[in-house]
Design a protein around this motif. Structure first.
Motif, PDB file in Angstrom:
ATOM      1  N   LEU A 143     -15.624  25.620 -18.557  1.00 26.06           N
ATOM      2  CA  LEU A 143     -15.154  25.873 -19.913  1.00 26.06           C
ATOM      3  C   LEU A 143     -14.566  24.837 -20.615  1.00 26.06           C
ATOM      4  CD1 LEU A 143     -15.414  27.982 -22.229  1.00 26.06           C
ATOM      5  CD2 LEU A 143     -13.140  28.779 -21.588  1.00 26.06           C
ATOM      6  N   GLU A 144     -13.548  23.973 -19.827  1.00 27.76           N
ATOM      7  CA  GLU A 144     -13.000  23.174 -20.384  1.00 27.76           C
ATOM      8  C   GLU A 144     -13.959  22.018 -20.778  1.00 27.76           C
ATOM      9  OE1 GLU A 144     -10.203  20.559 -21.940  1.00 27.76           O
ATOM     10  OE2 GLU A 144     -10.010  22.539 -21.442  1.00 27.76           O
ATOM     11  N   VAL A 145     -14.796  21.622 -19.778  1.00 25.63           N
ATOM     12  CA  VAL A 145     -15.894  20.487 -19.725  1.00 25.63           C
ATOM     13  C   VAL A 145     -17.023  20.926 -21.032  1.00 25.63           C
ATOM     14  CG1 VAL A 145     -17.905  19.609 -18.744  1.00 25.63           C
ATOM     15  CG2 VAL A 145     -15.929  19.801 -17.405  1.00 25.63           C
ATOM     16  N   SER A 146     -16.971  21.973 -20.961  1.00 27.92           N
ATOM     17  CA  SER A 146     -18.249  22.573 -22.097  1.00 27.92           C
ATOM     18  C   SER A 146     -17.649  22.376 -23.338  1.00 27.92           C
ATOM     19  CB  SER A 146     -18.642  24.162 -21.843  1.00 27.92           C
ATOM     20  OG  SER A 146     -19.212  24.600 -22.951  1.00 27.92           O
ATOM     21  N   ARG A 147     -16.228  22.608 -23.741  1.00 26.34           N
ATOM     22  CA  ARG A 147     -15.605  22.765 -24.819  1.00 26.34           C
ATOM     23  C   ARG A 147     -15.459  21.210 -25.458  1.00 26.34           C
ATOM     24  NH1 ARG A 147     -10.511  26.585 -24.999  1.00 26.34           N
ATOM     25  NH2 ARG A 147     -10.458  25.853 -26.858  1.00 26.34           N
ATOM     26  N   GLN A 148     -15.155  20.295 -24.465  1.00 25.08           N
ATOM     27  CA  GLN A 148     -14.971  18.850 -24.573  1.00 25.08           C
ATOM     28  C   GLN A 148     -16.398  18.243 -25.131  1.00 25.08           C
ATOM     29  OE1 GLN A 148     -13.592  17.008 -20.899  1.00 25.08           O
ATOM     30  NE2 GLN A 148     -11.486  17.850 -21.377  1.00 25.08           N
ATOM     31  N   GLU A 149     -17.355  18.618 -24.521  1.00 27.86           N
ATOM     32  CA  GLU A 149     -18.739  18.116 -25.162  1.00 27.86           C
ATOM     33  C   GLU A 149     -18.922  18.403 -26.553  1.00 27.86           C
ATOM     34  OE1 GLU A 149     -21.091  18.299 -20.911  1.00 27.86           O
ATOM     35  OE2 GLU A 149     -22.015  19.661 -22.663  1.00 27.86           O
ATOM     36  N   ILE A 150     -18.668  19.380 -27.029  1.00 22.57           N
ATOM     37  CA  ILE A 150     -18.816  19.907 -28.542  1.00 22.57           C
ATOM     38  C   ILE A 150     -17.690  19.620 -29.604  1.00 22.57           C
ATOM     39  CG2 ILE A 150     -20.669  21.602 -27.932  1.00 22.57           C
ATOM     40  CD1 ILE A 150     -18.583  23.847 -28.395  1.00 22.57           C
ATOM     41  N   ASP A 151     -16.411  19.271 -28.984  1.00 19.98           N
ATOM     42  CA  ASP A 151     -15.429  18.924 -29.774  1.00 19.98           C
ATOM     43  C   ASP A 151     -15.865  17.482 -30.780  1.00 19.98           C
ATOM     44  OD1 ASP A 151     -13.812  20.835 -29.100  1.00 19.98           O
ATOM     45  OD2 ASP A 151     -12.529  19.444 -27.787  1.00 19.98           O
TER      46      ASP A 151
END
Length: 657
Positions: A54-62
């Motif tokens: 989830l952390e990696v996924s969120r960083q991608e769309i920030d």
């Protein structure tokens, strides 16, 4: 036609198949990277696999400002960034707020209805006005869209917070979202295949969705032969040594092992366009109202902002389909050497944030077997479901968190023949799974005509024929977007609580629950709660010799009611485990009233003891030893009691008496 290779893409050589190439977006990680994140060792930290993904996924769309670069390109990007973050998003969120106000203000105004009407004894003693208001609230959530539909479905599982009847009504909440247009599906799928034309991807594609949910819709299709995967390539062993080969062949002889034949069809899940932005705006609005409500003294123990954060994480996990694909891969690895329960094969190379492609799970929903009965397979289906869940819980610490009957399919398989050494290499090559006929669909076609006829006798007669022909049932689990994995602290708390219950020390268990809950200071009457737990555990202890009499589901329901009444805020992961147990035992008892969760756990506890019992005991943790010994003793005593009863019955019926 070949797919061009990018530096960021992942390639996998597959035994007996072609090299398939990932088509991930250049700015995003491929799904194989998410699989690696899911398999990474937590190393005794508070991390979990889903947390990392989830952390990696969120960083991608920030959204971020461009710091490097020069000239008009940098300026243009930053202008768009500021307009989006500080103008467009607040404006859209405000309009969404007005839309939700139109929906929910009437629901709020109607709250006094909960004090109107007679109490209904058969509906948890709720008033008729309260039941009407719950229904009105559910209707409002359906109108409000995906985030609120998911919120209602999540609330339905939180019987530790909300009244039982409210949870029952919420559980009927369903998505009435319209299907998004086919041209949006085509565009999203072509992007997943790196621009390959839609007609060059599929041999068949059914444009009528199999299902439309709040977040995505699902299609059935058949890939072109050059894109289709060989069978079970992700769980093939590297060169198998002789002892492992012999062990596998012996297991096949002793057990009913499925002959795994892949489906030639795939299921394609496609996110609705712009659903991520809609959900993000809704979560902001929910957090605002949760913070406002949390200021009310009478409900601050609910800690609603924390619940919104937890719910938001659950939603975001489902908004990146790479996470679901990685969960599938991990489940398949965990169940690789187990006999019946199985998970569809995920096409990692073609799965992106917005598209998930997996093997089509051929089967009949378990709900049909709950409605019509399982016939001769009734006990087998119930036992296999419980066995699969207990292995997830006790051995893997990786549990499917959405195990309702719609996510469990039943198919039938031919038993596998042992792989004898006398077969030549050429013979073995001709027996590749992908070349074998798939009888699954043939068997299912025989059952489908009886599904909705309400002709139970014809359904059971056909099941009896299938049994006589040597087919066995297999459970296939789908929709793995949500899993439960206890971090180190929660796992330790779970084991200590487990130990206290195993020693029948309910008083200690009650105090542990109060001390280690989210808000120990908010708990009401800790001593009374601990005494209630002791009373409950002692009642269980007095019934432990009666196999099947101890209904874990009933006990857990009482615990959840006590938790709600005394404001004991237990962790969401614990609640997920408890709800899964409630669902699985309910399903099991619907098929087989004599099913016994404690007895079903005995073989798994033996395996756990063999694998890790020694290391646990070295650390001073005897919880598993106690529960194992207790269940073995209970099994022995029960067998002795049954033998005595049979002897007495024989003596009474004997003519010589």
């Amino acid at each position: 036609m070949t797919i061009p290779i990018r530096p960021t893409q992942w390639q996998h050589s597959r035994p007996g198949g072609k090299v398939l190439i990932a088509a991930a977006n250049a700015a995003a990680l491929g799904t194989a990277a998410f699989v690696k994140l899911s398999e990474k060792d937590n190393e005794g930290t508070e991390q979990t696999a889903e947390g990392r993904m989830l952390e990696v996924s969120r960083q991608e769309i920030d959204k971020k400002k461009v710091k490097d670069g020069r000239g008009f390109s940098k300026l243009g990007h930053n202008v768009i960034y500021y307009l989006d973050v500080y103008l467009w998003e607040p404006l859209c969120t405000g309009l969404r707020f007005l839309h939700l106000a139109i929906i929910f203000v009437p629901v709020i105004i109607a709250v006094p209805a909960i004090w109107v009407g007679r109490r209904q004894p058969d509906r948890h003693n709720e008033r008729s006005g309260t039941l009407w208001w719950y229904g009105f609230l559910v209707k409002g959530m359906e109108w409000a869209g995906p985030a609120f539909i998911k919120l209602g479905q999540w609330a339905a599982s939180r019987t530790d917070i909300f009244p039982n009847e409210m949870c029952d009504i919420m559980s009927k909440l369903h998505s009435n979202a319209p299907a998004h247009p086919m041209h949006a599906t085509r565009k999203t799928i072509e992007a997943a295949f790196d621009g390959r034309h839609f007609d060059e991807i599929f041999e068949e594609f059914d444009e009528e969705p199999l299902g439309v949910g709040a977040i995505a819709q699902v299609y059935k299709a058949k890939l072109k032969p050059d894109l289709a995967a060989p069978a079970d390539i992700d769980v093939f062993d590297s060169p198998v040594n002789i002892s492992k080969h012999v062990r596998r062949s012996v297991t096949t002889v002793l057990k009913s092992t499925p002959k795994r034949v892949p489906s030639s069809y795939v299921a394609i899940k496609v996110l609705h366009p712009r659903v991520e932005r809609t959900v993000r705006r809704d979560l902001r609005i929910m957090n605002f109202f949760a913070s406002a409500l949390n200021t009310i003294p009478t409900i601050e123990w609910l800690s609603l902002p924390d619940e919104v954060v937890q719910f938001g994480e659950m939603m975001r996990l489902q908004l990146d389909l790479r996470i679901e694909a990685a969960n599938l891969a991990k489940f398949r690895k965990n169940f690789k050497d187990r006999t019946t329960a199985w998970f569809p094969f995920p096409y990692l190379e073609f799965t992106t944030r917005n598209v998930l492609i997996e093997e089509f799970a051929q089967g009949i929903p378990l709900a049909d077997f709950l409605e019509n009965g399982g016939g001769v397979f009734q006990k087998d289906i119930a036992q296999e479901g419980l066995d699969a869940f207990l292995r997830m819980l006790l051995l893997d610490n990786f549990i499917h968190a959405d195990l309702h009957p719609g996510n469990i399919m039943v198919r039938f398989y031919e038993t596998q023949k042992p792989d004898l050494p006398r077969l030549s290499r050429r013979d073995a090559e001709t027996l590749q799974p992908q070349d074998q006929p798939d009888v699954t669909e043939q068997v299912l076609e025989r059952l489908r005509p009886y599904r909705k006829r309400r002709d139970k006798s014809a359904w059971e007669a056909e099941l009896k024929k299938i049994d006589a022909e040597g087919y066995r049932p297999q459970l296939v689990f789908i929709d793995t977007g949500l899993v439960t994995e206890l971090n180190t602290t929660n796992r330790q708390n779970f084991l200590e609580l487990f130990k206290a219950v195993a020693e029948f020390d309910g008083y200690k268990a009650g105090h542990l629950m109060c001390e280690r809950c989210r808000q120990p200071d908010a708990v009401l009457d800790k001593e009374i709660f601990a005494l209630k737990m002791q009373h409950l555990v002692l009642n269980v202890k007095s019934s432990t010799l009666a196999l099947g009499n101890v209904k874990i589901g009933d006990i857990l329901q009482q615990v959840l009611s006590m938790v709600r009444g005394h404001h004991v805020r237990i962790e969401g992961d614990f609640v997920n485990v408890v709800i899964s147990i409630l669902l699985l035992e309910g399903i099991g008892r619907s098929l087989d009233p004599d099913v016994d969760l404690l007895s079903s756990s005995l073989p798994i506890l033996r395996e756990l003891g063999a694998k890790g019992g020694a290391s646990m005991m070295k650390k001073g943790d005897f919880s598993m030893l106690f529960v194992w010994a207790g269940l073995e003793a209970r099994r022995f005593m029960q067998a002795s009691i049954e033998d005595v009863e049979r002897c007495v019955k024989y003596d009474l019926l004997s003519p010589n008496v």
